[in-house]
Enzyme design. Structure first.
Site, PDB file in Angstrom:
ATOM      1  N   HIS A   1      45.616  39.891  28.407  1.00 27.35           N
ATOM      2  CA  HIS A   1      47.024  39.929  28.044  1.00 27.35           C
ATOM      3  C   HIS A   1      47.307  39.347  26.667  1.00 27.35           C
ATOM      4  O   HIS A   1      46.580  38.499  26.160  1.00 27.35           O
ATOM      5  CB  HIS A   1      47.874  39.186  29.093  1.00 27.35           C
ATOM      6  CG  HIS A   1      47.361  37.818  29.411  1.00 27.35           C
ATOM      7  ND1 HIS A   1      46.540  37.564  30.501  1.00 27.35           N
ATOM      8  CD2 HIS A   1      47.538  36.622  28.800  1.00 27.35           C
ATOM      9  CE1 HIS A   1      46.245  36.277  30.540  1.00 27.35           C
ATOM     10  NE2 HIS A   1      46.847  35.673  29.513  1.00 27.35           N
TER      11      HIS A   1
ATOM     12  N   CYS B   1      39.106  30.259  34.470  1.00 28.34           N
ATOM     13  CA  CYS B   1      39.401  31.599  33.934  1.00 28.34           C
ATOM     14  C   CYS B   1      38.110  32.411  33.857  1.00 28.34           C
ATOM     15  O   CYS B   1      37.983  33.442  34.481  1.00 28.34           O
ATOM     16  CB  CYS B   1      40.062  31.483  32.563  1.00 28.34           C
ATOM     17  SG  CYS B   1      41.684  30.703  32.596  1.00 28.34           S
TER      18      CYS B   1
ATOM     19  N   ARG C   1      19.759  38.453  42.002  1.00 27.85           N
ATOM     20  CA  ARG C   1      20.588  37.396  42.593  1.00 27.85           C
ATOM     21  C   ARG C   1      20.770  36.207  41.648  1.00 27.85           C
ATOM     22  O   ARG C   1      21.056  35.100  42.102  1.00 27.85           O
ATOM     23  CB  ARG C   1      19.944  36.916  43.899  1.00 27.85           C
ATOM     24  CG  ARG C   1      19.752  38.024  44.930  1.00 27.85           C
ATOM     25  CD  ARG C   1      18.948  37.523  46.111  1.00 27.85           C
ATOM     26  NE  ARG C   1      18.793  38.568  47.143  1.00 27.85           N
ATOM     27  CZ  ARG C   1      18.108  38.408  48.266  1.00 27.85           C
ATOM     28  NH1 ARG C   1      17.491  37.247  48.497  1.00 27.85           N
ATOM     29  NH2 ARG C   1      18.015  39.395  49.139  1.00 27.85           N
TER      30      ARG C   1
ATOM     31  N   TYR D   1      50.488  37.494  24.830  1.00 24.12           N
ATOM     32  CA  TYR D   1      51.783  36.850  25.088  1.00 24.12           C
ATOM     33  C   TYR D   1      52.856  37.375  24.142  1.00 24.12           C
ATOM     34  O   TYR D   1      52.570  37.802  23.020  1.00 24.12           O
ATOM     35  CB  TYR D   1      51.653  35.334  24.956  1.00 24.12           C
ATOM     36  CG  TYR D   1      51.074  34.677  26.180  1.00 24.12           C
ATOM     37  CD1 TYR D   1      51.856  34.477  27.318  1.00 24.12           C
ATOM     38  CD2 TYR D   1      49.743  34.280  26.224  1.00 24.12           C
ATOM     39  CE1 TYR D   1      51.332  33.889  28.459  1.00 24.12           C
ATOM     40  CE2 TYR D   1      49.210  33.688  27.367  1.00 24.12           C
ATOM     41  CZ  TYR D   1      50.010  33.494  28.470  1.00 24.12           C
ATOM     42  OH  TYR D   1      49.491  32.919  29.607  1.00 24.12           O
TER      43      TYR D   1
END
Length: 282
Positions: free
Chosen positions: A224, A157, A138, A226
């Site tokens: 990703h 993020c 935990r 760009y």
């Protein structure tokens, strides 16, 4: 050659060759000129770094170790949400006139919560458990607090760390492992920067808790590239790769709150040419 380079190159090739495009879709990010910032993306990227074997600085281009460490300490140690406490300018776009990024990142780690053992913030709770209950399942942090999202200038993020301790056969010390969960990542601008930050964090926590650094597992929900980064990425992953550098952490520090960016260093860090003026989607 550097394992971090191999992981980075393989990830980028997979995104470019097998990813999906957001072109034509309604997207939030845009370039400074107002043009929508489209991406090629892969869902659910998982990268593993064995910190006992190598420190994961890529050699394709230089990653600024001290600056990355400074930002990590700004969040985890200072628990600050004000850019005036930070040496770099990576957060300037998201700060208000007073320098605040709202109730994000360091702010959330500094909020104290009631536990059976008393009032602690999330960082102190992690350190307490690593020292007193290391085999707990935990031991984690979470800064994606929904009730405060409307007061964050940028949603987190990298939002969660889960720590897990193991006992390797033949070793007296325990081994500290961690999972970094990230909802979204700009691969060119931030991938190795984040990996380095949390590799340093694992090393620091392991040292102050008398453990060895083990694995860092990086889970990215939306990894990703760009559209304006694609040519740069293609050139970058075609570069020569060099052996991983040797990482040093000041062995005298036994209190997490005493570390500074100057307590980390590397030797034999040979890299390709730096890439400057990378356009950043906002």
């Amino acid at each position: 050659m550097s394992m971090a380079d191999k992981i980075f190159v393989d990830m980028c090739r997979d995104i470019l060759e097998n990813g999906t495009s957001t072109e034509g879709e309604k997207v939030r990010p845009h370039w400074e000129d107002g043009t929508p910032a489209y991406t090629i993306k892969k869902f659910g990227v998982v990268n593993r770094y064995d910190l006992s074997k190598e420190f994961p600085l890529i050699t394709l281009r230089r990653t600024a170790l001290k600056s990355a460490t400074d930002e990590m300490l700004w969040i985890w140690q200072q628990k600050s949400n004000n850019i005036h406490d930070l040496h770099s300018h990576v957060w300037d776009e998201w700060a208000d006139e007073n320098g605040s990024i709202g109730k994000a990142y360091g702010y959330q780690l500094g909020v104290k919560h009631q536990y059976k053992e008393g009032m602690m913030d999330q960082v102190d709770r992690v350190i307490y458990d690593l020292k007193n209950n290391p085999f707990s399942r935990r031991i984690l942090t979470n800064i994606y607090v929904h009730e405060d999202l409307h007061e964050m200038n940028l949603y987190p993020c990298a939002y969660s760390m889960t720590f897990n301790v193991t006992q390797k056969k033949g070793e007296d010390k325990l081994t500290l492992n961690a999972i970094l969960n990230q909802r979204s990542q700009d691969v060119l601008a931030a991938n190795n920067w984040n990996v380095v930050q949390y590799a340093v964090l694992v090393h620091m926590l392991a040292q102050v808790c008398d453990m060895n650094a083990g694995e860092l597992v990086h889970v990215i929900a939306d990894a990703h590239i760009y559209d304006r980064h694609i040519p740069v990425i293609k050139e970058l992953i075609a570069r020569e790769q060099y052996p991983a550098p040797t990482f040093h952490l000041n062995p005298e520090i036994r209190d997490f709150y005493k570390f500074t960016r100057n307590d980390v260093s590397v030797e034999n860090y040979v890299t390709g040419e730096q890439i400057i003026n990378i356009p950043i989607a906002i």
